[in-house]
Scaffold this motif. Structure first.
Motif, PDB file in Angstrom:
ATOM      1  N   ALA A   1      34.735 -25.069 -14.867  1.00 60.41           N
ATOM      2  CA  ALA A   1      35.184 -24.005 -15.765  1.00 60.41           C
ATOM      3  C   ALA A   1      35.219 -24.500 -17.208  1.00 60.41           C
ATOM      4  O   ALA A   1      35.526 -25.658 -17.481  1.00 60.41           O
ATOM      5  CB  ALA A   1      36.566 -23.506 -15.354  1.00 60.41           C
TER       6      ALA A   1
ATOM      7  N   VAL B   1      27.984 -22.238 -14.691  1.00 64.16           N
ATOM      8  CA  VAL B   1      28.451 -21.326 -13.642  1.00 64.16           C
ATOM      9  C   VAL B   1      28.027 -21.856 -12.272  1.00 64.16           C
ATOM     10  O   VAL B   1      26.826 -21.949 -11.978  1.00 64.16           O
ATOM     11  CB  VAL B   1      27.886 -19.907 -13.854  1.00 64.16           C
ATOM     12  CG1 VAL B   1      28.381 -18.973 -12.755  1.00 64.16           C
ATOM     13  CG2 VAL B   1      28.290 -19.377 -15.226  1.00 64.16           C
TER      14      VAL B   1
ATOM     15  N   TRP C   1      34.483 -19.171 -16.669  1.00 67.31           N
ATOM     16  CA  TRP C   1      33.170 -19.818 -16.632  1.00 67.31           C
ATOM     17  C   TRP C   1      32.203 -19.074 -17.551  1.00 67.31           C
ATOM     18  O   TRP C   1      32.163 -17.848 -17.567  1.00 67.31           O
ATOM     19  CB  TRP C   1      32.596 -19.795 -15.211  1.00 67.31           C
ATOM     20  CG  TRP C   1      33.314 -20.656 -14.233  1.00 67.31           C
ATOM     21  CD1 TRP C   1      32.996 -21.922 -13.850  1.00 67.31           C
ATOM     22  CD2 TRP C   1      34.474 -20.309 -13.451  1.00 67.31           C
ATOM     23  NE1 TRP C   1      33.883 -22.401 -12.917  1.00 67.31           N
ATOM     24  CE2 TRP C   1      34.796 -21.423 -12.653  1.00 67.31           C
ATOM     25  CE3 TRP C   1      35.273 -19.163 -13.371  1.00 67.31           C
ATOM     26  CZ2 TRP C   1      35.866 -21.432 -11.773  1.00 67.31           C
ATOM     27  CZ3 TRP C   1      36.351 -19.171 -12.511  1.00 67.31           C
ATOM     28  CH2 TRP C   1      36.643 -20.287 -11.713  1.00 67.31           C
TER      29      TRP C   1
END
Length: 352
Positions: free
Chosen positions: A97, A120, A116
């Motif tokens: 993240a 990702v 995110w």
């Protein structure tokens, strides 16, 4: 490959020989405490200056400040309400993240709002239900918020924002939010992150969320902060996480309540280039602890093995959090990921 290596590899592919940005300071032996917090005094909203602006030959990732190819991050961000119950650990994808907010919930536990955008993973989770402070946290990001449901009054609050609500059990999310984690229900609702984002590619990319320094050495805390080796936090009776500076990776490493290393599902140690600790009022609304995000208060920014005292402020729902040092200048973070610890005024922060 750990998070920092993945980001450096992506930057090299996108930009060739552009230099990486931020953080590096030797760790220190255990000194006496240099910062210990009690309940903070109210502070006025400080002035806010503009963030670092990238030259035209590259863009800045809006949530990390890292250099990226021009136009390479046009997709919306994906925020998700991530479970932090012991049965939900280790969480999936949280180590990748861009920003993680930790907040107090019922029972002395915490949950996360993780975001995110620049990195990702295939899946994230497990996700849980929404809380009343979450609209204030995610509104500046725009994009998407994924969660498993919640009380109707809180869902109504979240749906009243400009953020797209992706809720488990709704017809439009049946293919991308489903039960499939290794934990027992309700700790097993997983999001197929790239597919969910691609369904809403028309949504705007997030605005820049923090001010960033141009390189490692010029981050505000690295330049002006006091040496620090660790931070111990008390959210509630069952939530006392801690962070320790690791000079080898130039990151803060997270430990769970009890001191065990906090790991993601892929085995990666949870870490942060920037650690932002905010003291926040928490009121109980019908048995639900509710962090008050509109206002201002005491904060610390920890980067590069140092800690810098600051003030946080957020004037309204759609505004990002502003961080200003004692000299009145905006605090610039290091390029990289950030954890934001929303520690209740009734809790405590000890930085050593």
């Amino acid at each position: 490959m750990d998070r920092l290596a993945r980001r450096r590899s992506k930057a090299l592919i996108a930009l060739g020989a552009v230099a990486a940005l931020l953080v590096g300071c030797a760790g220190q032996p255990e000194p006496a405490p240099v910062l210990t917090s009690a309940a903070p005094q109210p502070t006025p909203e400080p002035a806010f200056t503009s963030a670092y602006v990238a030259p035209e030959d590259f863009d800045l990732a809006p949530l990390t400040g890292e250099r990226t190819a021009v136009g390479g991050l046009a997709s919306p961000s994906l925020a998700a309400k991530i479970d932090n119950h012991p049965r939900a650990r280790p969480q999936i994808g949280i180590d990748r993240a861009d920003i993680v907010f930790e907040e107090l919930v019922e029972g002395g536990l915490t949950r996360y709002v993780a975001v995110w955008h620049s990195d990702v993973p295939a899946e994230i989770g497990p996700i849980r239900s929404i809380r009343p402070m979450d609209p204030d946290i995610v509104s500046p990001l725009r994009g998407i918020i994924a969660y498993s449901g919640g009380q109707s009054r809180f869902i109504d609050m979240m749906r009243a924002t400009e953020v797209y609500n992706a809720i488990h059990g709704q017809p439009d999310t049946s293919a991308v939010i489903l039960r499939g984690g290794r934990a027992p229900a309700p700790h097993n609702v997983i999001v197929r992150a790239p597919q969910l984002i691609s369904q809403h590619a028309q949504l705007a990319a997030p605005q820049q969320h923090f001010a960033f320094a141009a390189d490692l050495a010029s981050a505000s805390a690295s330049r002006d902060g006091a040496p620090a080796a660790s931070a111990s936090l008390v959210f509630g009776s069952l939530a006392t996480p801690s962070w320790a500076w690791d000079a080898g990776s130039s990151t803060w490493l997270r430990s769970m309540t009890g001191g065990a290393p906090d790991l993601a599902a892929d085995g990666a140690r949870l870490s942060a280039v920037n650690l932002v600790i905010m003291r926040v009022p928490v009121t109980v609304i019908q048995d639900i602890p509710t962090t008050q995000m509109i206002g201002s208060g005491e904060a610390w920014v920890m980067t590069g093995g140092k800690a810098l005292a600051a003030t946080w402020s957020k004037p309204e729902r759609n505004a990002p959090v502003r961080l200003v040092a004692a000299d009145g200048l905006v605090v610039r973070l290091a390029p990289g990921n950030t954890w934001v610890e929303l520690v209740p005024n009734a809790g405590s922060v000890t930085i050593r």
